[in-house]
Scaffold this motif. Sequence first.
Motif, PDB file in Angstrom:
ATOM      1  N   PRO A   1       0.737  -1.357   0.411  1.00  0.00           N
ATOM      2  CA  PRO A   1       0.357  -0.053  -0.391  1.00  0.00           C
ATOM      3  C   PRO A   1       1.230   1.156   0.430  1.00  0.00           C
ATOM      4  O   PRO A   1       2.021   1.262   0.163  1.00  0.00           O
ATOM      5  N   VAL A   2       0.721   2.170  -0.813  1.00  0.00           N
ATOM      6  CA  VAL A   2       1.380   3.466  -0.694  1.00  0.00           C
ATOM      7  C   VAL A   2      -0.102   4.830  -0.278  1.00  0.00           C
ATOM      8  O   VAL A   2      -1.028   4.286  -1.236  1.00  0.00           O
ATOM      9  N   LEU A   3       0.399   5.475   0.440  1.00  0.00           N
ATOM     10  CA  LEU A   3       0.156   6.955   0.147  1.00  0.00           C
ATOM     11  C   LEU A   3       1.074   8.222  -0.741  1.00  0.00           C
ATOM     12  O   LEU A   3       1.473   8.246  -0.480  1.00  0.00           O
ATOM     13  N   ILE A   4       0.372   9.006  -0.852  1.00  0.00           N
ATOM     14  CA  ILE A   4       1.016   9.614  -1.784  1.00  0.00           C
ATOM     15  C   ILE A   4      -0.090  11.177  -1.655  1.00  0.00           C
ATOM     16  O   ILE A   4      -1.174  11.501  -0.950  1.00  0.00           O
ATOM     17  N   ARG A   5       0.683  12.327  -1.415  1.00  0.00           N
ATOM     18  CA  ARG A   5       0.724  13.920  -1.053  1.00  0.00           C
ATOM     19  C   ARG A   5       1.252  14.200  -2.242  1.00  0.00           C
ATOM     20  O   ARG A   5       2.625  14.222  -2.589  1.00  0.00           O
ATOM     21  N   ASN A   6       0.755  15.062  -3.284  1.00  0.00           N
ATOM     22  CA  ASN A   6       1.392  15.675  -4.162  1.00  0.00           C
ATOM     23  C   ASN A   6       1.290  17.232  -4.748  1.00  0.00           C
ATOM     24  O   ASN A   6      -0.430  17.390  -4.726  1.00  0.00           O
ATOM     25  N   GLY A   7       2.198  18.203  -5.084  1.00  0.00           N
ATOM     26  CA  GLY A   7       0.902  19.253  -5.665  1.00  0.00           C
ATOM     27  C   GLY A   7       1.763  20.346  -4.684  1.00  0.00           C
ATOM     28  O   GLY A   7       2.758  20.586  -3.551  1.00  0.00           O
ATOM     29  N   PRO A   8       1.967  21.358  -4.240  1.00  0.00           N
ATOM     30  CA  PRO A   8       1.391  22.211  -5.558  1.00  0.00           C
ATOM     31  C   PRO A   8       1.681  22.799  -7.207  1.00  0.00           C
ATOM     32  O   PRO A   8       2.461  22.758  -6.373  1.00  0.00           O
ATOM     33  N   LYS A   9       0.702  23.473  -8.353  1.00  0.00           N
ATOM     34  CA  LYS A   9       1.855  24.039  -8.952  1.00  0.00           C
ATOM     35  C   LYS A   9       1.449  25.806  -8.542  1.00  0.00           C
ATOM     36  O   LYS A   9       0.178  25.719  -8.640  1.00  0.00           O
TER      37      LYS A   9
END
Lengths: 168, 185
Positions: free
Chosen positions: A113-121
């Motif tokens: 399992p993987v959790l991702i947070r991404n951003g911002p532009k």
Amino acid sequence: MAAGATYDKIASTTLVSATSTVTFSSIPQTYTDLVIVFSGKAANNTDAQVRVGGSNTPDSSASYSRHFMFGYSGGLVVDTIASLNGFIFSPYNENTNLVMVLHSYTNPNIYKPVLIRNGPKPSAGDNLTYISANIWRDATAINCVQFYSPTHNFSIGSMFSIYGIAAA
Amino acid sequence: MSPNIGVIASSTRQGLSTTSYQSIATATVGAGGATSVSFTSIPSTFTHLEIRATLVNASNFYSIKLRFNSDSGANYNYSQLFSYNPTNGGGDGPGTDTGALVGIGAKNSASYSSAMVAKIYEYAKTNLYKRVVGWGGVDGNGTGQTKLTYVYWANTNAITDIYCYADGSTMNQYTQFALYGIKGA
């Protein structure tokens, strides 16, 4: 009741030339979880992938999937996508960040399992905050992690890091 | 720490360390499964706590919650941002619950797992309510959920014990909870 050191940098690299692929191999099997961090940008806004695998071979088969939500000026967007070729994140043409936690990466009995947070532009109209839940449908112990941007290269100065967290 | 039946608990790591993020204890569910794991006699020498869990559930997508110091009253005040398959999402709260919602258990399968990370802030202080931020998610290749939660426990006692449970489900073999301490400056 003192405890041991448990949060270590395993590897890190900063690009001196643009490239589509960054691979970390022979990741030690001595931790419980991995934290994978990207801080940088791509030649243009794009979707990129993080691929994982055993035997120092990143898996590019359709064994990944994600459920995600993101917020932006238009509201909240939710979607569920099966059978992907990597864990998806989005580097933009201005500095963006990815934090990805990969749990129980050496456990040979479960899918990972993987959790991702991404951003911002950081430009008007496209700012977004993204989180996702993901799984790699393979029980193989992971010892390599590959960043892959199929359309637009990762830019000079982009930084890729992997940390290990050990449990007692 | 006190192990539950069906739970394989490690010994606490020993030895002096100068790092600010340290493992305190780990509990792994064995072949018999378990409905909960507990961490007891948590040292008060850290500033914050973190619990990281990999969850293998016997039922689909059950909530993962925490209780502190054996308090099972409706003293956990929460709000959350959530999504669920295929395209649904929104916010919820404020509300009260008998446990602190921090994540989601996995799809009902021997192989699928989910992940959760929860931070418990200023857990040893005795002059404020304790705040918890949970981040969890599960993907089942065509199904899924994510959660970001904020909970405060309406109690000023220092947290010494944490009871981790799947609300309405059994946690299967290979479920693992790991407790870490984070030091302040």
